[in-house]
Design an enzyme around this catalytic site. Sequence first.
Site, mmCIF file in Angstrom:
data_model
loop_
_atom_site.group_PDB
_atom_site.id
_atom_site.type_symbol
_atom_site.label_atom_id
_atom_site.label_comp_id
_atom_site.label_asym_id
_atom_site.label_seq_id
_atom_site.Cartn_x
_atom_site.Cartn_y
_atom_site.Cartn_z
ATOM 1 N N GLU A 153 0.812 -1.221 0.000
ATOM 2 C CA GLU A 153 0.000 0.000 0.000
ATOM 3 C C GLU A 153 0.848 1.277 0.000
ATOM 4 O OE1 GLU A 153 -0.517 -2.549 2.053
ATOM 5 O OE2 GLU A 153 -2.537 -3.282 1.593
ATOM 6 N N HIS A 210 -10.381 -4.089 10.598
ATOM 7 C CA HIS A 210 -10.760 -3.695 9.242
ATOM 8 C C HIS A 210 -11.808 -2.576 9.234
ATOM 9 C CE1 HIS A 210 -8.450 -7.126 8.192
ATOM 10 N NE2 HIS A 210 -8.805 -7.107 6.920
#
Length: 663
Positions: free
Chosen positions: A412, A474
């Site tokens: 990322e 998450h």
Amino acid sequence: MKDDLARKMDNLSIGAIRALVLDQTGKANSGHPGMPLDVAPATYCLWRYFLTSDPANPDWINRDRFVLSAGHCSALLYSLLHLCGYGLSMDDLKSFRQTDSLTPGHPEYGKTKGVDATAGPLGQGIAQAVGMAIAEKALQAQYVEGKRLFNHYTYCLCGDGCLQEGISQEAISMAGHMRLNKLILIYDANQSTLDGPTTDTMTENVKTRFLASEWNVLEVADGNDVASLISAIENARKSAVFPTMILVHSVIGFGSQNAGSHKTHGSPLAKDDAEHAKFVYDYNYPEFTVPDLVYQNFREGFAERGAKARLAYEEDLKKYAVEHPEDYARYLDAINGEVEKYLPEIPTFDENLKEATRVSSGNFIAAWGKKCPFAMGGSADVAGSTKTTIPGTPAFSNEHPEGRDIRFGIREFAMAAVQNGMLLHGGLRTFVGTFFVFSDYCKAAIRMAALEDLPAIYVFTHDSIAVGEDGPTHEPIEQLAGLRATPNVTVFRPADAKETWGAWEAALANKRGPSALILSRQGLPLLATSNSESVKKGAYSVYRPRHHRPKYQILATGSEVSLALEAAKILEKKHKIRVEVISMPSLECFEAQTPEYKEKILHLPYEKRFSLEMAATYGWGKYAKHNIGLDVFGKSGKSGEVLKAFGFTAEDIAERILISLKK
Ligand SMILES: Cc1ncc(C[n+]2csc(CCOP(=O)(O)OP(=O)(O)O)c2C)c(N)n1
């Protein structure tokens, strides 16, 4: 073999670079002389004999790029820019690190001509260079004769520090996999960092690390050996498949009495030590003085080469325009960032549509990606979930460089920094995607994009506790507040399909800074009163009670807008409390509106306003007295049950508002 005169000129020029580093850091009494002093010969060889860029046209699209990943070596870069004729004067060098000077502490893209990337946060420069090399490779394949339009090298200079940073490995691994053979990384292996020798902190074999990542590795045993440096760069440029790392062994602070010690890393040399160093370099000129011969050397060996190459490029471009008129028009649009011409029509949506905003975004990407040939993007291995694939184009790879869908792998941070490099390069309009919670992994590169005024676009999906089963790891909480607090970042959290298309249009219209689209995983109903155009204003009314002035307002974003509408209806029906709902897809766009518009939207007194967002309430106090949000981590469970557990049902919201009103 070089003749004696040429060797003398090399030595004198390298001496001048080193002396200017000493003078800048000495006068400022600040800065980092150590690595510039040892790596001066390598950068001299690169700039004097290879780097092709025209100081009179520093933005020329086909120039070689140079990224100083070790941004603390700014004095080195400024010396080179001065000597090569980029308009950085001796007075500018004398103002090194002073407020508002053209020679700030670390190189800033957009501020100083010839600086190809902002640098300073170690490691990111390597990833930005990888992005530039990807852009060059991709652009070559996007045009009929792309190699006539884009054909240059990307050079990057790093030290031990950049290679200790994790992002370097993400970027190195990506570059090797993508076979970016035009990327050349010079690694100054002076075996010292800020606090001490690298033996304190690393024992790995960097060379084999690069080999394992499928790079070509060259080695120069002595950082002062000009002939070996030149031949290494020459060889690197010949690499047909792999990117190249040139490992240069050097001694930090070369010339100083403390050479070899980290003491030279970040403090100017004492006056007598600087004099000693200049003696070692055989450089006998007063401070901030460079002999004409050195200027002449750079004029002939850099500026003239660059000007000649640019003129030849422009001559050929005229022919290209005649030979391939359509291609040429597209090239001009691409390098000028003319996205407006390639926007898809916003469709008419079925009024009963229930669609996750990530899906709406995916539909936009599909339509835009089809129309806009220079649209390119991808995700960090979650494209299936973030809906960030451009259909009909292969994945970008060595075999398919024409592919506009980028598989970044689970990297990322590098993904976001690579996007910065692609945008710095120019000729592409890009986006990257991941789950919103992992925007934290991208954060330092988002900040960099904001500093560099780059029109980066982030597609961040799975935007709340409604993610459900994956649980608190998450489920984003504080990410919205963090992004909103970052200067020059525009955040969009659209409420439905119409707003999502509007957010995409607004993001593409934003050319001077990054935009983040924060999107839902779960389906959201199409709102009868929403519209795409109003997204640009940041906030607008989506519900007003009929025939009555509202007494309260709920300001909501994303999935909470439909929740607020339901809660407002309950309050009205059951309790005769009239509530207006404001959809607020972008606080930054709202802030940019006129005071009149802002007052028109927030027309009720502060204490009559509620904010509703399933995220940290931090920041909402500016707009509303009562803030309904989530200042704790989420839970794992079925989405509906998690929402219920935290009181995010219409009934619960109505109840919470009633309780607040009773207080
Ligand atoms: C991400 C990040 N962490 C920390 C720093 C602070 N810092 C600047 S230079 C440096 C050491 C760099 O070592 P190296 O690359 O070997 O450079 P040299 O010591 O050779 O100048 C550190 C820790 C930084 N600029 N960026």
